[in-house]
Design an enzyme around this catalytic site. Structure first.
Site, PDB file in Angstrom:
ATOM      1  N   ASN A  39      30.504 -38.456  20.242  1.00 10.79           N
ATOM      2  CA  ASN A  39      31.618 -38.792  19.202  1.00 10.79           C
ATOM      3  C   ASN A  39      31.157 -39.489  18.201  1.00 10.79           C
ATOM      4  O   ASN A  39      31.619 -39.514  16.952  1.00 10.79           O
ATOM      5  CB  ASN A  39      32.756 -39.639  19.975  1.00 10.79           C
TER       6      ASN A  39
ATOM      7  N   GLY B 275      28.636 -38.344  16.433  1.00 14.26           N
ATOM      8  CA  GLY B 275      27.854 -37.165  15.733  1.00 14.26           C
ATOM      9  C   GLY B 275      27.108 -36.255  16.610  1.00 14.26           C
ATOM     10  O   GLY B 275      27.112 -36.158  17.688  1.00 14.26           O
ATOM     11  N   GLY B 276      26.098 -35.128  15.750  1.00 14.47           N
ATOM     12  CA  GLY B 276      25.459 -34.519  16.562  1.00 14.47           C
ATOM     13  C   GLY B 276      23.852 -34.549  16.169  1.00 14.47           C
ATOM     14  O   GLY B 276      23.604 -35.162  15.582  1.00 14.47           O
TER      15      GLY B 276
ATOM     16  N   ASP C  70      16.776 -49.269  24.984  1.00 17.19           N
ATOM     17  CA  ASP C  70      17.499 -48.016  25.592  1.00 17.19           C
ATOM     18  C   ASP C  70      16.372 -47.083  26.349  1.00 17.19           C
ATOM     19  O   ASP C  70      16.558 -45.895  26.176  1.00 17.19           O
ATOM     20  CB  ASP C  70      18.000 -47.300  24.125  1.00 17.19           C
TER      21      ASP C  70
END
Length: 914
Positions: free
Chosen positions: A291, A293-294, A420
């Site tokens: 959601n 972006g790509g 992360d």
């Protein structure tokens, strides 16, 4: 407890693989253009994926926010938090206010003149949402315009967070105009009132100007139809009245019979004016969508260098701190520049705007994400793996971990907390060197801020800050490399101790290596606790049954209308009644295993099945037919027959042919009731369902792939489930045409199977192969067994040998009945005695997934992010499968017990088995 904002990294999940095989979506308002990507399905099909679950389906995030133990929906203040103040504002006479899922609907009471048309959406950020709703209330209520709005700030956050479904992301308010002229007037007036309000772009809609209003042609009322895959979906009507799917994809779409009104033409022109022409980069293929972006692979046209382009949408993809994707992308660009020169850190090239979207260009790292690299080598999914294979894998895994530690140490030397680390942010190159991807939550250590996004299997406890966040993730990686189920640590960190025991029992890796991780994950002052276990003999069965029953009963919510037991999020779309995810499946499992009966629970099901809500599904595993089956099983025959009458009044003959929600399941259930009651009308309807299934033509698709844009194979969605109905129809009538058509259906599914080098036969999904009950080979094998009990066939006998091997692996990533270890156990228990080593091993290894709940034992659902009690994915399914092996009376899957009568052995027709 981990952060409520979970993320997966940039791995290919089911949706993104489909997008990849299509190429980039051609659209504006997200990305503008694209070209077809290379289809590498053959490469993926060579191994079964064991780490797919770490790439969490997008829709699960919102359902993790509502409750720390179970998937839940934000349909009440209890789960969604305090409602917007607008919900309590007084309404004029004649108006009504009602709740609809996570919406408040304010209805003017005026007669509805449109069933569909151009409807208006408003979007907003969490900070201005209350103000936007109030302005719309002040405009719409005096003018008698019906509208609805999301119930709370938390419900909006769930829709604009990074992994919220993109098709409806950002929608805060929906307004229903009377006609096109009315639509134009509302847009013009409200557009002026709301001008300047910040808002995320609603990808499914056309934007009005630059403000927060959007329009889309779609349904105004709930109507449903069956799509080409047999799925029940929202519908709109063509001019001739035929219902067709109301498409809600994350791209603006107009039905072919609709003409864009003149007042929207300038806004369409503005949308189409944003193109990639003039950029020095191409967009060649899609890696991943979220959601926020790509992520795309392209080329720098000036140098020919292959690059990655990361896209960020403003006000979308929010994290736990409310930061949007643009802010995180700009931070990632800053961090990558600070880390430049460290081996394993990609180079960053460029940062630019395209329309209102931000893009970063960086080095393209060739290789596999670590999750896939594990899958391609993992010996626990290969029944033929040798001790040498296990040793080689252990050496490789330890080497990968050593490199990650070294890279992380270099990052820390630059004063950066990476924040992360997980299996899908680590790339493994062809030479087995690694690189780290995705720095959007990285931050200087002096900021002392925890990441706003995180993978739950690697996210440190809230008390951990600074470099400790990374040290915790590196500790989890020690276990995840060998047992990629660390999502469970987000629910129960003590599970790490059992994981270390399991790993040490299967791999030649030192306990010192594993213990170094466990000591970080589990605080040293945590008391020792016994690891969960499942006894594999009948003497231990009552105790483990009672432990599962205790958890299921403790989870019940009979005061709720939407569900009785927590399960997979699909229960909120299907409804809370059916066998797969609803009350019917859980109550059947409790009763069939001799575990539990409760009149209050049963009345919950009976009352709602006899008086179903409009739009309720009627299939066996998704709806009312399944509820009727369980009610009859529990002794409520008349109530069950009343429910069947409701189903038979629907246009069920137009349904798809599948077992899960369509004709195959409906026909099986009707035959079951016909046998139980002797009602000829039920038998007639059942055989009509069988005739419709038998008339279905062969698939023209010769790809050999199941699912996506191809026909499904397997028990619940594919031809195997249809073959089961045809076999039962043959039993009932003696008509060998049904038997012939069953054979043909099974051959259709076998065309979509893949025979691995080790002799294992699994269903080929193009990027992975699957053994499971619902869409994998063991579900197909159950029906092949039934066919072979009626007629010999060389091809089916040979296929069975490969399917049998698919049920002999050591590792199955999920515990569930439909797509997990319990389904493998159910297959084996239907063919072998409970004392067989293959059966006892699968029972024993269900303990890998077991977690404590309410003084009992429970199991996680799909994605391993929350517990589930339903039949398809959770504890009820495990209970039923173990009961099939150990209960002192026969236990069967609902409607899937061996045939009620033995048909005469029919000779094979000419050419059979060829």
């Amino acid at each position: 407890m981990t952060s409520p904002f979970v993320k997966s990294g940039i791995a290919l999940d089911d949706r993104s693989v489909t997008a990849r095989n299509r190429g980039c979506e051609k659209r504006t308002g997200n990305l503008v253009t694209g070209a077809s990507a290379t289809d590498d399905a053959t490469h993926y099909a060579s191994r079964r994926s064991v780490t797919t679950i770490a790439t969490m389906n997008e829709e699960y995030e919102a359902y993790c926010m509502a409750d720390p133990s179970f998937y839940d929906a934000m349909h009440s203040e209890q789960t969604a938090g305090e409602s917007f103040a607008t919900a309590d504002r007084p309404l004029p006479d004649g108006w009504t206010r009602r709740e609809q899922d996570d919406w408040f609907v304010l209805d003017s009471g005026a007669a509805k003149t449109q069933l569909q048309g151009w409807k208006i959406h408003a979007s907003a950020t969490p900070d201005n949402a209350g103000r936007v709703i109030d302005k719309i209330f002040d405009y719409c209520v005096p003018r008698g315009i019906t509208f609805k709005f999301l119930r709370s700030r938390s419900a909006l956050v769930a829709r604009v967070s990074k992994y919220a479904p993109r098709g409806f992301s950002g929608k805060l308010v929906t307004i229903y105009p009377e006609d096109d002229a009315h639509c134009e007037r509302i847009l013009t007036d409200l557009g002026e009132l709301l001008d300047g309000e910040p808002s995320p772009y609603i990808l499914s809609d056309l934007r009005w100007g630059k403000g927060p209003l959007f329009v889309r042609y779609g349904a105004f009322v709930n109507r449903y139809t069956v799509d080409d895959n047999g799925e029940v979906v929202d519908a709109i009507a063509r001019p001739d009245g035929t219902l067709v799917p109301d498409r809600r994809d994350p791209v603006f779409y107009m039905p072919p019979w609709v003409t864009l009104p003149a007042f929207l033409e300038p806004h369409m022109a503005a949308r189409n004016a944003v193109t990639v022409q003039g950029l020095p980069y191409t967009f060649d293929s899609v890696v991943h969508f979220s959601n926020g972006g790509g992520i795309y692979v392209g080329r720098d046209t000036r140098t020919g260098e292959e690059v990655v382009l990361k896209e960020a949408r403003p006000h979308a993809g929010l994290d736990a701190w409310g930061h949007d994707a643009v802010r995180r992308l700009e931070r990632e660009h800053e961090i990558l520049r600070r880390l430049a020169g460290i081996p394993g850190i990609p180079q960053v090239h460029d940062l630019f705007w395209l329309g209102e979207h931000r893009f970063m260009v960086m080095e393209y790292v060739k290789g596999d994400v670590l999750g896939k690299a594990i899958t391609m080598r993992y010996p626990l999914i290969d029944p033929a793996a040798t001790d040498e294979d296990h040793a080689n894998f252990a050496d490789w895994a330890v080497s990968i971990h050593r490199q990650v530690e070294q890279t992380m140490a270099a990052v820390h030397e630059r004063g950066i907390v990476y924040g992360d680390l997980h299996l899908f942010n680590i790339m493994v190159r062809a030479d087995d060197t690694i690189a780290l991807l995705d720095y959007e939550v990285a931050a200087p250590v002096e900021e002392g801020v925890r990441p706003g996004l995180g993978n739950p299997g690697f996210t440190a406890p809230r008390s951990v800050t600074g470099f400790g966040v990374d040290e915790y993730a590196v500790a989890c990686l020690r276990l995840a490399l060998f047992l990629p189920m660390t999502n469970l640590l987000g629910l129960h960190r003590v599970k790490a101790r059992q994981f270390a025991e399991i790993i040490a029992g299967h791999f030649p890796v030192s306990r010192a290596f594993l213990d170094k991780g466990v000591q970080v994950i589990v605080p040293v002052d945590t008391p020792p606790t016994p690891s969960p276990s499942l006894p594999t003999d009948t003497a231990g069965w009552p105790k483990v049954r009672d432990e599962m029953v205790r958890s299921i009963v403790a989870s019940a919510t009979p005061d709720r209308d939407d569900r009785l037991f927590p399960g997979d999020p699909r229960q909120f779309g299907f409804g809370g009644l059916g066998l797969a995810h609803g009350a019917a499946g859980v109550l059947y499992a409790l009763s069939a295993t001799g575990g539990y009966r409760d009149e209050q629970f049963e009345q919950w099901l009976v009352s709602r099945a006899k008086n179903p809500e409009g739009g309720s599904r009627i299939g066996v595993f998704d709806g009312l037919h399944g509820a009727a089956f369980t009610m009859e099983h529990l002794g409520y025959r008349q109530e069950a027959l009343d429910t069947l009458d409701i189903c038979l009044r629907e246009k069920w003959e137009s349904f798809g042919p599948d077992l899960f929600a369509g004709l195959a399941g409906i026909g099986l259930n009707l035959l079951h009731f016909a046998d139980r009651t002797g009602e000829p009308v039920l038998r007639k309807a059942a055989l009509r369902a069988a005739e419709l299934v038998a008339e279905r033509p062969d698939d023209e698709d010769d790809s050999g792939i199941s699912g996506g844009i191809h026909p499904h194979a397997g028990l619940f969605r594919g031809r195997a489930g249809q073959a089961l109905l045809l076999l039962r129809a043959y039993d009932d009538t003696g008509d060998s045409n049904f038997l012939d058509r069953a054979a043909n259906a099974l051959r259709q599914d076998l065309k979509r199977c893949f025979l691995r080098d080790n002799g294992v036969l699994e269903v080929n999904e193009g990027w992975r192969t699957m053994p499971y009950l619902d869409g994998g080979s063991v579900g197909l094998g159950m029906v092949v067994d039934e066919y072979l009990a009626r007629r010999h066939d060389d091809q089916f006998a040979e296929a069975n040998r490969g399917i049998e091997k698919a049920a002999t692996s050591t590792m199955y990533i999920l515990p569930g009945l439909f797509t997990g270890r319990a389904g493998i156990l159910a297959y084996l228990a239907g063919r072998l005695p409970g004392t067989d080593p293959l059966v006892t091993r699968q029972i024993r290894d269900l303990a890998w997934h077991a977690l404590p709940y309410a003084g009992g034992m429970a199991f996680p659902g799909t994605a391993l992010l929350r517990l589930s009690m339903d039949l398809a994915t959770g504890t009820a399914g495990v209970l039923l499968a173990v009961g099939m092996a150990l209960h002192d009376e026969p236990v069967h899957l609902p409607l899937l017990a061996p045939s009620r009568r033995t048909a005469p052995q029919a000779p094979a027709p000419a050419g059979a088995g060829s």
